[in-house]
Structures are given as C-alpha cells and as structure tokens.
Design a protein around this motif. Structure first.
Motif, short mmCIF file in Angstrom:
data_model
loop_
_atom_site.label_atom_id
_atom_site.label_comp_id
_atom_site.label_asym_id
_atom_site.label_seq_id
_atom_site.Cartn_x
_atom_site.Cartn_y
_atom_site.Cartn_z
N TYR A 182 0.92 -1.15 0.04
CA TYR A 182 -0.14 0.03 0.01
C TYR A 182 0.71 1.28 -0.02
O TYR A 182 0.32 2.49 0.34
CB TYR A 182 -0.96 -0.19 1.22
CG TYR A 182 -1.87 -1.14 1.25
CD1 TYR A 182 -2.94 -1.14 0.25
CD2 TYR A 182 -1.84 -2.25 1.95
CE1 TYR A 182 -3.91 -2.23 0.11
CE2 TYR A 182 -2.63 -3.28 2.23
CZ TYR A 182 -3.83 -3.47 0.93
OH TYR A 182 -4.68 -4.25 1.13
N SER A 183 2.03 1.41 -0.36
CA SER A 183 2.87 2.40 -0.34
C SER A 183 2.90 2.97 -1.90
O SER A 183 3.39 2.36 -2.86
CB SER A 183 4.47 2.11 0.27
OG SER A 183 4.38 1.75 1.28
N LYS A 184 2.45 4.18 -2.03
CA LYS A 184 2.37 5.07 -3.51
C LYS A 184 3.17 6.15 -2.94
O LYS A 184 2.69 6.81 -2.31
CB LYS A 184 1.07 5.26 -3.71
CG LYS A 184 0.19 3.98 -3.33
CD LYS A 184 0.38 3.11 -4.74
CE LYS A 184 -0.59 1.93 -4.86
NZ LYS A 184 0.13 0.56 -5.12
N SER B 38 -0.86 10.41 4.14
CA SER B 38 -0.76 11.03 2.89
C SER B 38 -0.52 12.53 2.88
O SER B 38 -0.52 13.08 3.99
CB SER B 38 -2.16 10.94 2.19
OG SER B 38 -3.09 11.52 2.69
N TYR C 112 2.46 11.39 -1.59
CA TYR C 112 2.64 10.12 -1.24
C TYR C 112 1.41 9.88 -0.56
O TYR C 112 0.67 10.65 0.09
CB TYR C 112 3.83 10.07 -0.09
CG TYR C 112 3.89 10.85 0.97
CD1 TYR C 112 3.23 10.53 2.12
CD2 TYR C 112 4.27 12.29 1.00
CE1 TYR C 112 2.96 11.48 3.04
CE2 TYR C 112 4.30 13.19 1.97
CZ TYR C 112 3.82 12.77 3.14
OH TYR C 112 3.65 13.62 4.10
N ASP D 162 9.40 1.59 -9.11
CA ASP D 162 8.11 1.47 -8.36
C ASP D 162 8.85 1.94 -6.71
O ASP D 162 10.17 1.61 -6.45
CB ASP D 162 7.80 0.11 -8.24
CG ASP D 162 6.98 -0.13 -9.37
OD1 ASP D 162 6.42 0.93 -10.15
OD2 ASP D 162 6.89 -1.22 -9.91
N ALA E 187 4.68 9.49 -5.91
CA ALA E 187 4.90 9.78 -7.26
C ALA E 187 5.73 11.06 -6.86
O ALA E 187 5.68 12.09 -6.12
CB ALA E 187 3.34 10.23 -7.73
#
Length: 195
Positions: A68-70, A121, A110, A85, A72
C-alpha cells in the motif's frame, strides 16, 4: 431500605455508568490517536538542488507495508520523474528517479499505510536549479538532504494527546458525575421523608 431509596440508588447507579464509561474511553484515546507520521524527507521540503537526486526517500515513525505504499514525483512539465516503483524497507519508502529530468519545481506526493493499518498522505515540493544557476554550498546541500519533516499539505495525524492531561479530564468528569449523583440521592431522601 424502602422503595424510594432503592429507586434513588438505581437511578444514581445508572447516572454514574455513562460518565464512568466516558472516563474509561477518554483514558484509552491517546493510544488510538497516535498515528504514523512522516519524520524526514530526502530531498528536504522546499530544498533547492543543483541536480535531481537518484531517489526520493521518505522516513516514517512506523514500519510501512510494500503493498500500500504509493509515491509519485511530478516534474515541472507535469510528467512523472519516477524511474521505477516505490521500495519499502522498514520505516523508509524510496522511489528511484530519472536523473535526466529537467530543472524546475518538483512535487512529491505520497499515500502509504503503516504496518498497523494507519494511512498517511501528503505532498511537498523541492526545486532543481538551472545548470547556469549558482549551486548551494556543500554544507547547505548536505543539510537539504535530510531535513526533518514539514509537509505542505495532507499530513495525517495531528497533535498527540498527553496521557496525564486526559486522565485528569476523565477524573474531573467522574468527580462531577459522583457529586451530581450524591446531590440527587440526597434530594430523593429528603423528598421521601417529607422535608
């Protein structure tokens, strides 16, 4: 004990249950309110760098989950500057970057979830200077790579509760409830005796 006294005792007991439950809840809230926070970023928030670093690294107060780590990173032209990634190692999430990306303002966004399920986030910016611009001193560049957090928006968490203060509030609520119940019982007794 007559019927009036029994009713008064039952009513007083019912009156005390809710405040006592609230006091217990108030003392357990600090543990539930302790959310994961972003500790440090590299590059630092609002840093001005001579060139794009090979990766963005975010360090959190708790261990993260890979699934679940996003993260950009968007360049000044609106295109992604990512070269892969996000990778998670304990409390750290990093994202490799395309070092050939243009100069300008970059936005790091994030959304991660800690191992205990708390989502975090936010976003922040840093700037890559034109190659003709004077570069910062080596000392400034080093300090810009590991500055404590202050994300610009969306930071989850908030202020933490002081356990001692919460216990005092709970004790105050309980004391007021006991005093109110005592006054109620005393009035009922006086009313039952005909005074």
């Amino acid at each position: 004990m007559n019927v009036t006294d029994r009713r008064a005792v039952r009513t007083a007991a019912r009156t005390l249950v809710a405040p006592a439950a609230l006091a217990v809840l108030a003392t357990t809230v600090p543990q539930a309110a302790a959310h994961t926070e972003l500790d440090t970023t590299s590059p630092a928030v609002r840093a001005a760098l001579a060139g794009l670093p090979p990766r963005v690294t975010l360090s959190f107060s708790d261990a993260m989950t890979q699934k679940y780590s996003k993260v950009a990173v968007t360049g000044p032209d609106g295109a992604s500057a990512a070269a892969g990634d996000p990778q998670v190692e304990g409390k750290t999430v990093s994202l490799p970057l395309d070092t050939g990306s243009p100069a300008g303002r970059y936005t790091v966004g994030y959304r991660v979830v800690s191992a205990d399920g708390h989502p975090v986030s936010g976003s922040y910016t840093f700037t890559i200077k034109e190659t003709g611009s004077p570069s910062p001193s080596p000392r400034a560049a080093r300090s810009a790579d590991a500055t404590p957090r202050q994300p610009e928006s969306g930071q989850a968490g908030g202020g933490s509760w002081d356990a001692g203060g919460t216990m005092l509030i709970g004790a105050g609520v309980l004391a007021v409830a006991v005093a109110a119940a005592g006054g109620f019982v005393a009035r009922r007794r006086r009313a039952g005796r005909g005074h």
